[in-house]
Design an enzyme around this catalytic site. Structure first.
Site, mmCIF file in Angstrom:
data_model
loop_
_atom_site.group_PDB
_atom_site.id
_atom_site.type_symbol
_atom_site.label_atom_id
_atom_site.label_comp_id
_atom_site.label_asym_id
_atom_site.label_seq_id
_atom_site.Cartn_x
_atom_site.Cartn_y
_atom_site.Cartn_z
ATOM 1 N N CYS A 44 6.756 25.112 -8.583
ATOM 2 C CA CYS A 44 6.142 23.862 -9.053
ATOM 3 C C CYS A 44 5.594 24.034 -10.469
ATOM 4 O O CYS A 44 5.435 23.062 -11.203
ATOM 5 C CB CYS A 44 5.023 23.424 -8.119
ATOM 6 N N CYS B 51 2.221 26.746 -5.410
ATOM 7 C CA CYS B 51 3.680 26.857 -5.377
ATOM 8 C C CYS B 51 4.228 27.306 -6.724
ATOM 9 O O CYS B 51 4.065 26.620 -7.735
ATOM 10 C CB CYS B 51 4.239 25.510 -4.947
#
Lengths: 302, 109
Positions: free
Chosen positions: B35, B32
């Site tokens: 993230c 991600c």
């Protein structure tokens, strides 16, 4: 005074980063107001295959992390904060609480939502702007993707690794995405397209259950992925530099092509570009702005 | 700088480790992009808020049950628990300010 920067760069996508590489290598004291969400649009992508020099492609977030290392290596001060206020009516210019002899605007573009009645409350509950972040949660499910550009194609393709069925809803009768991306979409058996249709609302209380199309028909789905493009991030510059009809910042310089109507304030990347909008063109624009800025500072005798 | 790594939670210790006081849980994954921005911010905050808030994380790839139990369909999602009950959540990365405001609303400044 030592606390005045030669250049303040606002933004940290490919345009801002490239500008920073050039200004710092020109030994200009450079500050980058990178934003709390630094790195720009590429932070939400996966494999970037069209940035020259990466034969096997590179992950978007990795490319931006590399650029960050590169600007920091040459001494750019990198601040993970948002630019909230600018004053171009004073010398030196002010950006937040910082002072700079020149400014490069590289704020890029912001994500556009569909503005459906129930859209905002269902973000993160089935409504998403980022298939690369969220696709894995749709394993074995049916999802809808809205849009017709490269970003929409990428969303659909990424989703096809997890979801069982992807329905693309597009308001025209053809996509404007690049041919190679369209080919991949059309060749994918999981992806179907509904042409000449718009999504009018998204249904569900705590999670997405369906979408309503312009035809009045309801499609059952557990996900709605939006990829209808971006609008320029120019809000804090309203009334400070000239914008064109579409709301993009304008390059108006004569001797310095990338300069705005305010001498010493330069524009680069997606914040002014509504035509090409590529990572590699943004990087190019960042370079142009940095070179103009360097030359302008020299002529001004700094 | 010495950084206290945030604590990794799994389905076997999640309830145990979130039942007391304030715990902020970051649902994340290796793949991600955003993230990569939120992770370092939360690690830094785990130092700043040490003693007041426990900051921990759940890898949604290995802990799909936890993600689905808490209705996480987008990452990063950070959920703030008080005595094991969800108080509020921040979906998507909204900068450090987003997490600071989650804590401020729960009375931690």
């Amino acid at each position: 005074m030592s606390d005045i920067y030669d250049v303040i760069i606002i933004g940290s996508g490919p345009a801002g980063m490239t500008a920073g590489i050039y200004t710092s290598r020109a030994k200009l004291k450079t500050l980058m107001i990178a934003g709390e969400k630094w790195g720009g649009q590429l932070m939400l992508t996966t494999l970037v295959e069209n940035f020259s020099g990466f034969a096997e492609g590179i992950q978007g977030p990795d490319l931006m992390a590399n650029m960050r290392k590169q600007v920091e290596r040459f001494g750019v001060e990198f601040k993970e904060e948002n630019a909230t206020e600018v004053d171009f009516g004073v010398k030196p210019f002010r950006v937040n609480n910082y002072s700079g002899r020149s400014v490069i605007i590289a704020t890029g573009a912001e994500f556009k939502w569909l503005n459906l009645p129930n859209e905002q409350k269902l973000i993160g509950r089935g409504v998403s702007s980022c298939a690369t972040c969220d696709a894995a949660f749709f394993k074995g499910k049916k999802v809808v993707v809205v849009g017709g550009g490269d970003a929409a194609m990428e969303e659909a393709l990424v989703l096809s690794r997890h979801a069982t069925e992807i329905v693309m809803v597009h308001r025209r009768d053809s996509f404007r995405a690049s041919k190679i991306m369209q080919d991949r979409v059309f060749a994918n058996p999981k992806i179907k397209v509904i042409w000449n249709a718009e999504v009018k609302d998204v249904l569900g209380e705590n999670k997405v259950e369906g979408v309503v199309l312009s035809s009045g028909e309801t499609l059952q789905t557990e996900g709605l992925f939006v990829a209808i493009g971006h609008s320029p991030a120019t809000k804090i510059f309203e009334g400070k530099v000239n914008m064109g009809e579409r709301g993009y910042a304008q390059r108006e310089g004569d001797n310095f092509r990338t300069m705005s109507n305010v001498p010493g304030v330069f524009v680069s990347g997606d914040v002014h570009d509504y035509i090409y909008r590529q990572a590699v063109t943004a990087a190019g624009y960042g370079c142009e702005a940095a070179l103009d800025c360097e030359r302008w500072l020299e002529e001004e005798g700094h | 700088m010495v950084s206290v790594a945030t604590i990794n939670l799994t389905r076997s210790d999640f309830d145990e480790k979130t039942k007391a006081r304030l715990v902020m849980v970051d649902f994340w994954a290796e793949w991600c992009g955003p993230c990569k921005m939120s992770g370092p911010v939360l690690e830094q905050m785990s130092d700043e808020y040490a003693g007041r808030v426990v900051i921990s994380k759940v890898d949604v790839d290995s802990e799909t049950e936890l993600a689905s139990k808490y209705g996480v369909m987008s990452i990063p999602t950070v959920i703030l628990f008080r005595d094991g009950q969800e108080v509020s959540r921040q979906i998507g990365f909204a900068g450090k300010a987003g997490y600071v405001s989650l804590l401020a609303k729960a009375g931690v400044v």
